[in-house]
Design an enzyme around this catalytic site. Structure first.
Site, PDB file in Angstrom:
ATOM      1  N   CYS A  52       0.818  -1.214   0.000  1.00 12.33           N
ATOM      2  CA  CYS A  52       0.000   0.000   0.000  1.00 12.33           C
ATOM      3  C   CYS A  52       0.852   1.265   0.000  1.00 12.33           C
ATOM      4  O   CYS A  52       0.341   2.354  -0.275  1.00 12.33           O
ATOM      5  CB  CYS A  52      -0.948   0.003   1.185  1.00 12.33           C
ATOM      6  N   ASN A  53       2.142   1.141   0.298  1.00 11.47           N
ATOM      7  CA  ASN A  53       3.010   2.318   0.353  1.00 11.47           C
ATOM      8  C   ASN A  53       3.912   2.482  -0.859  1.00 11.47           C
ATOM      9  O   ASN A  53       4.449   3.571  -1.085  1.00 11.47           O
ATOM     10  CB  ASN A  53       3.899   2.260   1.599  1.00 11.47           C
ATOM     11  N   ARG A  54       4.112   1.427  -1.636  1.00  6.57           N
ATOM     12  CA  ARG A  54       5.086   1.516  -2.725  1.00  6.57           C
ATOM     13  C   ARG A  54       4.842   0.469  -3.807  1.00  6.57           C
ATOM     14  O   ARG A  54       4.273  -0.600  -3.548  1.00  6.57           O
ATOM     15  CB  ARG A  54       6.507   1.339  -2.183  1.00  6.57           C
ATOM     16  N   SER A 110       9.786   3.143   5.394  1.00  7.50           N
ATOM     17  CA  SER A 110       8.374   2.813   5.573  1.00  7.50           C
ATOM     18  C   SER A 110       7.597   4.014   6.103  1.00  7.50           C
ATOM     19  O   SER A 110       8.177   4.946   6.664  1.00  7.50           O
ATOM     20  CB  SER A 110       8.226   1.647   6.561  1.00  7.50           C
ATOM     21  N   PRO A 116       7.540  -3.879  10.985  1.00  3.38           N
ATOM     22  CA  PRO A 116       8.090  -5.215  10.706  1.00  3.38           C
ATOM     23  C   PRO A 116       7.505  -5.880   9.466  1.00  3.38           C
ATOM     24  O   PRO A 116       8.052  -6.868   8.968  1.00  3.38           O
ATOM     25  CB  PRO A 116       7.731  -6.007  11.971  1.00  3.38           C
ATOM     26  N   GLN A 121       7.039  -8.776   3.400  1.00  5.68           N
ATOM     27  CA  GLN A 121       6.640  -8.353   2.051  1.00  5.68           C
ATOM     28  C   GLN A 121       7.805  -8.461   1.072  1.00  5.68           C
ATOM     29  O   GLN A 121       7.627  -8.937  -0.061  1.00  5.68           O
ATOM     30  CB  GLN A 121       6.110  -6.926   2.102  1.00  5.68           C
ATOM     31  N   GLY A 190     -13.679  -6.724   4.814  1.00  8.57           N
ATOM     32  CA  GLY A 190     -12.435  -7.362   4.408  1.00  8.57           C
ATOM     33  C   GLY A 190     -11.839  -8.148   5.552  1.00  8.57           C
ATOM     34  O   GLY A 190     -12.131  -7.892   6.725  1.00  8.57           O
ATOM     35  N   MET A 194      -4.509  -6.053   7.812  1.00  5.89           N
ATOM     36  CA  MET A 194      -4.871  -4.739   8.334  1.00  5.89           C
ATOM     37  C   MET A 194      -6.270  -4.771   8.951  1.00  5.89           C
ATOM     38  O   MET A 194      -6.566  -4.041   9.900  1.00  5.89           O
ATOM     39  CB  MET A 194      -4.815  -3.686   7.227  1.00  5.89           C
ATOM     40  N   SER A 195      -7.140  -5.615   8.393  1.00  4.88           N
ATOM     41  CA  SER A 195      -8.499  -5.733   8.919  1.00  4.88           C
ATOM     42  C   SER A 195      -8.499  -6.282  10.333  1.00  4.88           C
ATOM     43  O   SER A 195      -9.442  -6.069  11.096  1.00  4.88           O
ATOM     44  CB  SER A 195      -9.334  -6.645   8.014  1.00  4.88           C
TER      45      SER A 195
END
Length: 432
Positions: A52-54, A110, A116, A121, A190, A194-195
């Site tokens: 989600c960041n890159r 990050s 972590p 990932q 979902g 993250m959910s």
């Protein structure tokens, strides 16, 4: 042209979420991207990292210019990249690319310092590339070292001490909007990682109950069990949207799962009670236009990043220490690479010097001999010592230059002076 390490990508520092989601590559499409780019011009090896960041392409390029064009063509053909969007992408070469990869692996790049999740990932991206066969000895060595550096950073610094994470930032924003979270109802759309994290933070701050809706009922049951939550059928979603105080959405849907029309309709039934929507998905789950609806408060990854950044000050000291470790490791790795690049030339040089000295010794013995056995052994010992001294001195110069460019000049000069037949690609040092 010599093979080169190359990193191309965008992240939360260079692009807002609206741009990042356009170029996010789903796991299934990463296989296709790896297979295509591995066969593209200028590319020897490739790994694709997307979260989600890159979105990043890590490449071992036989020609960095051609490799960059190959990535550009891929993004244009598959994701509609325009020239004005290219400004959001960074292109890093050699030492800068290596340092960047080490920083990413160590969670210094990050959204949350010390996060972590980036380790798993990056490991997953590497394993995926290995399955496709798009990575080999060079990127394998780089990523193996990057993960080792990450382990050292997290064990020797306080970078991974508890901090405000993205899920907990969602709880902070909910408290800012609603005040106390006591007795608040949470609805989760979902069943990803993250959910699970975000509602747990909300419950820790007082939320009373959590309901889970997911396309796959079995996954919803697993998540609900970990949260002591209730699983809700998708058919009952509307009523639970009306009842909820906070909605956390983190699905893998490529399209909006909450439209403006649906939220507007729900808002009319809520008797002016505020509704907090937290969208931590990429691509986004919730139509950004819902923020125009009275009583609805929408927060996405950009908003969460601002909360995280505000709470990061106390971790800067640990980050500086971690940065020093990463820089030292990157410099050491580069020195090792430079040293091994010189090995084929050094081996060829020693063989050539031995041939030259052996030929001169034989010529001297024929012209000035005969010599006794002891004299011949003494002469041979002197020649061997001279050969080793000259070769050793040149080897040190080739292995320990201050810069890559100087090593290339020295290597070329030695090859020409001694007429060495060393293949250019071997001299480039593709093994680590």
């Amino acid at each position: 042209m010599e093979p080169t390490l190359l990193a191309i990508g965008l992240n939360h520092r260079t692009a807002p979420v609206a741009v990042r989601e356009r170029f996010w590559i789903s796991e299934s499409r990463r296989y296709e991207a790896l297979a295509r780019l591995a066969q593209a011009e200028g590319v020897e090896e490739v790994v694709v990292l997307a979260n989600c960041n890159r979105t990043e392409f890590l490449l071992w390029a036989s020609d960095p210019g051609l490799a960059e064009n190959s990535v550009l063509r891929f993004l244009t053909a598959e994701y509609g990249l325009t020239l004005c969007e290219w400004k959001h992408f960074y292109r890093l070469l050699d030492d800068a690319a290596l340092l960047h990869i080490f920083r990413v692996a160590s969670s210094l790049d990050s959204m949350v310092l010390g996060d972590p999740q980036i380790v798993s990932q990056l490991t997953g991206a590497w394993q995926q590339a290995q399955k496709v066969g798009s990575t080999s000895q060079f990127l394998d060595a780089v990523l193996q070292k990057a993960l080792a550096v990450s382990k050292r950073v997290h064990s020797e610094t306080a970078i991974s001490n508890p901090a405000v994470s993205v899920p907990c930032a969602a709880a902070d924003l909910a408290r800012q909007t609603l005040g106390s979270l006591e007795h608040k109802l949470v609805l989760v759309l979902g069943a990803g990682k993250m959910s699970a994290l975000a509602p747990r933070c909300l419950v820790n701050h007082g939320a009373s109950s959590v309901c889970v809706i997911n396309r796959t009922f079995e996954h919803a049951l697993e998540l609900a069990a970990s949260l002591a939550a209730t699983v809700v059928p998708n058919a009952e979603r509307r009523q639970h949207l009306v009842d909820a105080d906070i909605v956390i959405s983190s699905t893998s849907s490529p399209n909006f799962v909450l439209s403006r029309e649906e939220v507007e309709s729900v808002a009319h039934q809520r008797s002016n009670r505020p509704l907090v929507l937290v969208d931590i998905a990429l691509p986004r789950d919730i139509d950004p236009n819902v923020c125009e609806i009275e009583g609805v408060f929408l927060y996405d990854l950009d908003d969460l990043e601002r909360v995280v950044a505000h709470n990061e000050g106390e971790r800067e000291v640990a980050a500086l220490e971690a940065q020093r470790i990463v820089e030292d490791e990157a410099q050491g790795f580069c020195r090792r690479l430079l040293s091994e690049r010189a090995v084929p030339t050094i081996v060829a040089l020693r063989s050539q010097l031995e041939r030259i000295c052996r030929k001169e010794l034989e010529s001297f013995q024929n012209e000035c001999g005969p010599f006794s056995k002891d004299q011949s052994e003494l002469l041979e010992d002197v020649v061997v010592r001279m050969t080793r001294r000259i070769a050793g001195s040149l080897a040190r110069e080739l292995k320990e230059p201050p810069e890559k460019g100087e090593q290339e000049q020295l290597t070329t000069a030695v090859q020409r002076l001694f007429h060495l037949e060393t293949p250019q690609k071997a001299a480039a040092g593709t093994t680590l």
